[in-house]
Write an enzyme that holds these catalytic residues in place. Structure first.
Site, PDB file in Angstrom:
ATOM      1  N   ASP A 198       0.855  -1.183   0.000  1.00  0.00           N
ATOM      2  CA  ASP A 198       0.000   0.000   0.000  1.00  0.00           C
ATOM      3  C   ASP A 198       0.892   1.234   0.000  1.00  0.00           C
ATOM      4  OD1 ASP A 198      -2.091  -1.733   0.141  1.00  0.00           O
ATOM      5  OD2 ASP A 198      -2.764  -1.139   2.143  1.00  0.00           O
ATOM      6  N   ASP A 234     -14.727  -4.422  -1.071  1.00  0.00           N
ATOM      7  CA  ASP A 234     -14.291  -4.260   0.314  1.00  0.00           C
ATOM      8  C   ASP A 234     -15.541  -4.050   1.154  1.00  0.00           C
ATOM      9  OD1 ASP A 234     -11.796  -4.283  -0.873  1.00  0.00           O
ATOM     10  OD2 ASP A 234     -11.608  -2.101  -0.855  1.00  0.00           O
TER      11      ASP A 234
END
Length: 260
Positions: free
Chosen positions: A8, A130
């Site tokens: 990330d 998500d």
């Protein structure tokens, strides 16, 4: 089952979040490229990258950082975060990204997914869902959608999507175990190939996920557990590898393990 390390990127650095909360980030390396090389040296067969800045803004803030990784690695790279237009997707595929992940746009603009699948193979275009308590969240997990996670998956399936990356937000970055029941519920209803994500803590979680292979779970994205060296094979690797083979100028505790 394919193990996919996650990278990330926030403000140009390699970070991990807890449950997607940006005020709970931990910086692991200043240069995400170095992290990608570490995972490749640990025999990664694919890397999963998320541009967290892009997820919030819709702008490809860390494009050049990701280009460096794609250029230097010899394995497939998949990228997600803020991909909300054909041009953005094309820009990544043109530099050699193997697969792009459409997240928020699958909810807000499903026509984009349809357009992309007319241009590219389903192996290049996947959708990331998500979910928190079964509800997909969008725009960097800051907003909720108005449908169930499996309903979104079935909608994408009708458009021609073949794979979903499914993340249980409640488990992501918590180091308390994978969201097995939520993932099982999702894959049973979706009936698609699924890459599981969120909450993997160690080998036991991987063994549990393997029981879902019959439903289509064939891969898993792992973040914090790898960064915290939770797998015994990592400890062995660090003990016997004298140097990581890059500049060794790390900003975290990994410097000692890698470069002493």
């Amino acid at each position: 089952m394919l193990i996919i390390p996650a990278i990330d990127i926030k403000d140009g650095k390699c970070v991990r979040l807890t449950r997607g909360e940006f005020d709970k980030k931990k910086i692991y390396l200043d240069n995400p490229r170095d992290m990608a090389i570490i995972w490749r040296k640990q025999n990664a067969k694919m890397i999963h990258i998320v541009d967290l800045d892009a997820a919030l803004t819709g702008k490809l803030v860390n494009f050049e950082k990701i280009r460096e990784i794609v250029t230097d690695l010899d394995i497939p790279v998949q990228v997600g975060g803020g991909l909300r237009s054909v041009d953005a997707v094309e820009k990544y595929l043109d530099i050699g990204v193997s697969r792009v992940v459409i997240g928020s746009a699958a909810v807000t603009n499903p026509g984009l997914v349809e357009d992309l699948l007319k241009r590219y193979s389903p192996s290049q275009i996947v959708v990331g869902i998500d979910a928190e308590n079964g509800i997909p969240k969008i725009k960097g997990w800051t907003e909720s959608s108005g449908m169930q996670d499996y309903e979104l998956a079935l909608q994408m399936k009708k458009l021609g999507v073949k794979r979903i990356i499914y993340t249980d937000i409640a488990c992501d970055g918590m180091m308390q175990g994978v969201g097995f029941e939520s993932t099982k519920r999702f894959v049973e209803k979706a009936g698609m190939r699924v890459t599981a994500s969120g909450g993997v803590t160690g080998s036991e979680d991987l063994r549990k996920l393997q029981t879902l292979e019959k439903y289509g779970v064939d891969s898993v994205i792992i973040g914090k557990a790898l960064y915290e060296n939770n797998f015994s094979c990592q400890k062995l690797w660090y003990n016997f590898e004298k140097c990581i083979g890059i500049d060794c100028d790390f900003s975290t505790a990994l410097k000692k393990e890698c470069c002493s």
